[in-house]
Design an enzyme around this catalytic site. Structure first.
Site, PDB file in Angstrom:
ATOM      1  N   ASP A   1       3.628  31.056 -52.250  1.00 27.26           N
ATOM      2  CA  ASP A   1       4.488  30.088 -51.581  1.00 27.26           C
ATOM      3  C   ASP A   1       4.475  30.318 -50.070  1.00 27.26           C
ATOM      4  OD1 ASP A   1       5.781  32.517 -51.968  1.00 27.26           O
ATOM      5  OD2 ASP A   1       7.314  31.695 -53.277  1.00 27.26           O
TER       6      ASP A   1
ATOM      7  N   ASP B   1      18.758  34.169 -58.895  1.00 27.87           N
ATOM      8  CA  ASP B   1      19.167  32.979 -59.658  1.00 27.87           C
ATOM      9  C   ASP B   1      18.102  32.568 -60.687  1.00 27.87           C
ATOM     10  OD1 ASP B   1      17.165  32.023 -58.027  1.00 27.87           O
ATOM     11  OD2 ASP B   1      18.358  30.424 -57.106  1.00 27.87           O
TER      12      ASP B   1
ATOM     13  N   HIS C   1      14.882  32.201 -60.040  1.00 24.77           N
ATOM     14  CA  HIS C   1      13.740  31.432 -59.529  1.00 24.77           C
ATOM     15  C   HIS C   1      12.444  32.235 -59.631  1.00 24.77           C
ATOM     16  CE1 HIS C   1      14.783  33.002 -55.278  1.00 24.77           C
ATOM     17  NE2 HIS C   1      13.550  33.426 -55.487  1.00 24.77           N
TER      18      HIS C   1
ATOM     19  N   GLU D   1      13.262  26.714 -57.791  1.00 22.82           N
ATOM     20  CA  GLU D   1      14.681  26.991 -57.997  1.00 22.82           C
ATOM     21  C   GLU D   1      15.132  26.415 -59.338  1.00 22.82           C
ATOM     22  OE1 GLU D   1      16.206  29.016 -56.211  1.00 22.82           O
ATOM     23  OE2 GLU D   1      16.032  28.678 -54.055  1.00 22.82           O
TER      24      GLU D   1
HETATM   25  C1  F6R Z   1       8.013  35.373 -53.024  1.00 24.13           C
HETATM   26  C2  F6R Z   1       8.563  34.627 -54.128  1.00 24.13           C
HETATM   27  C3  F6R Z   1       9.966  34.782 -54.584  1.00 24.13           C
HETATM   28  C4  F6R Z   1      10.394  36.228 -54.726  1.00 24.13           C
HETATM   29  C5  F6R Z   1      11.860  36.295 -55.167  1.00 24.13           C
HETATM   30  C6  F6R Z   1      12.353  37.708 -55.257  1.00 24.13           C
HETATM   31  O1  F6R Z   1       6.667  35.020 -52.813  1.00 24.13           O
HETATM   32  O2  F6R Z   1       7.870  33.850 -54.680  1.00 24.13           O
HETATM   33  O3  F6R Z   1      10.128  34.159 -55.833  1.00 24.13           O
HETATM   34  O4  F6R Z   1       9.581  36.884 -55.648  1.00 24.13           O
HETATM   35  O5  F6R Z   1      12.649  35.585 -54.268  1.00 24.13           O
HETATM   36  O6  F6R Z   1      12.377  38.249 -53.973  1.00 24.13           O
HETATM   37  P1  F6R Z   1      12.589  39.799 -53.721  1.00 24.13           P
HETATM   38  O7  F6R Z   1      11.436  40.481 -54.323  1.00 24.13           O
HETATM   39  O8  F6R Z   1      12.633  39.926 -52.239  1.00 24.13           O
HETATM   40  O9  F6R Z   1      13.883  40.154 -54.381  1.00 24.13           O
END
Ligand code: F6R
Length: 261
Positions: free
Chosen positions: A68, A137, A139, A144
């Site tokens: 992303d 959450d 995601h 989301e």
């Molecule tokens: C990042 C991504 C997000 C993260 C998620 C968890 O490329 O796709 O889905 O994996 O927000 O983030 P962290 O690892 O910072 O808790």
């Protein structure tokens, strides 16, 4: 799905690095799918440590696709996922920038950015192993809650919860972009192996919902339940909400030697 409850983030990092290295050893021009965020950093650090120690495989021929990208940051912004993955993994592994791809957030090209990214992933032959984190959450990438389980790469709007979670990388929550480009859940499902990493108590509820809850767009990470080869590596804190965690551990300890993760 194979869930591997481990003691701590260091064990998660070591096993994740083993999985990625095994893919690259088996196929030197492997296509790696790379998550950003905090969770994979110890695993990326371990890959770099082994590379520098001379025990890792050669990464010269691999291709990489990030999950992303933020929309609206100036080109080269240090918190863009393009810059982050170069700094945290691909540059230290010696992977040339032209072998690392991400969704294109250029403002005038946004309407076609999703389709172009899908084509690029397909043209590379698809992703061999996709490293994933999970949002608090539920995601997955930046899909989301409410995202279609069949979605493709497209522009999305972040929830306030995710923007607050990510504010630690920026000066304040107001500086976290509202829009992102993200691989869809359908895109992620096309990777040949999904490797979800989860560490810390803040992920326990989301991980339990993803692994043991219903398959639902309300918990996008539950889409892993549809994948024929999904592996979850979690530490004790992240595993705390899993009703069957003792069984997952038994399964892992009884894993036949011939059966890789
Ligand atoms: C990042 C991504 C997000 C993260 C998620 C968890 O490329 O796709 O889905 O994996 O927000 O983030 P962290 O690892 O910072 O808790």
């Amino acid at each position: 799905m194979e869930v591997v409850p481990l003691a701590d983030a260091d064990e998660v990092a070591a096993l994740a690095a083993d999985v990625v290295e095994a893919v690259v050893r088996a196929r030197p021009d492997a296509v790696l799918g790379l998550a950003t965020g905090s969770t994979p950093l110890p695993a990326y650090g371990e890959l770099i440590r082994r590379h520098r120690a001379g025990t890792g495989p050669s990464y010269d021929a691999v291709r990489c696709f990030t999950l992303d990208e933020y929309v609206g940051l100036p080109p080269g912004h240090p918190e863009s996922y393009r810059a982050t993955i170069a700094r945290e993994l691909t540059d230290p592994l010696g992977i040339l920038p032209e072998r690392v791809h991400g969704p294109d957030p250029a403002p005038d090209a946004l309407p076609t950015a999703g389709a172009r990214y899908e084509e690029a992933v397909a043209a590379a032959g698809g992703v061999d192993v996709q490293v994933l984190g999970i949002g608090s959450d539920g995601h997955l990438a930046f899909n989301e809650p409410g995202s279609s389980l069949a979605s493709a790469t497209r522009i999305k709007t972040l929830t306030d919860e995710t923007r607050r979670d990510n504010a630690r990388f920026f000066g304040s929550v107001d500086e976290v972009p509202r829009h992102v480009l993200t691989q869809g859940l359908g895109t992620i499902l096309r990777a040949r192996h999904l490797l979800l990493l989860a560490t810390g108590a803040g992920k326990a509820a989301a991980l339990a919902a993803a692994v043991e809850g219903p398959l639902t767009a309300s918990c996008p990470a539950s889409v892993l339940q549809l994948h024929p080869h999904a592996t979850v590596l979690c530490d004790a804190e992240a595993a705390a909400g899993l009703a069957r965690r003792a069984h997952y551990r038994e399964v892992y300890e009884a894993k036949p030697a011939w059966q890789p993760l």
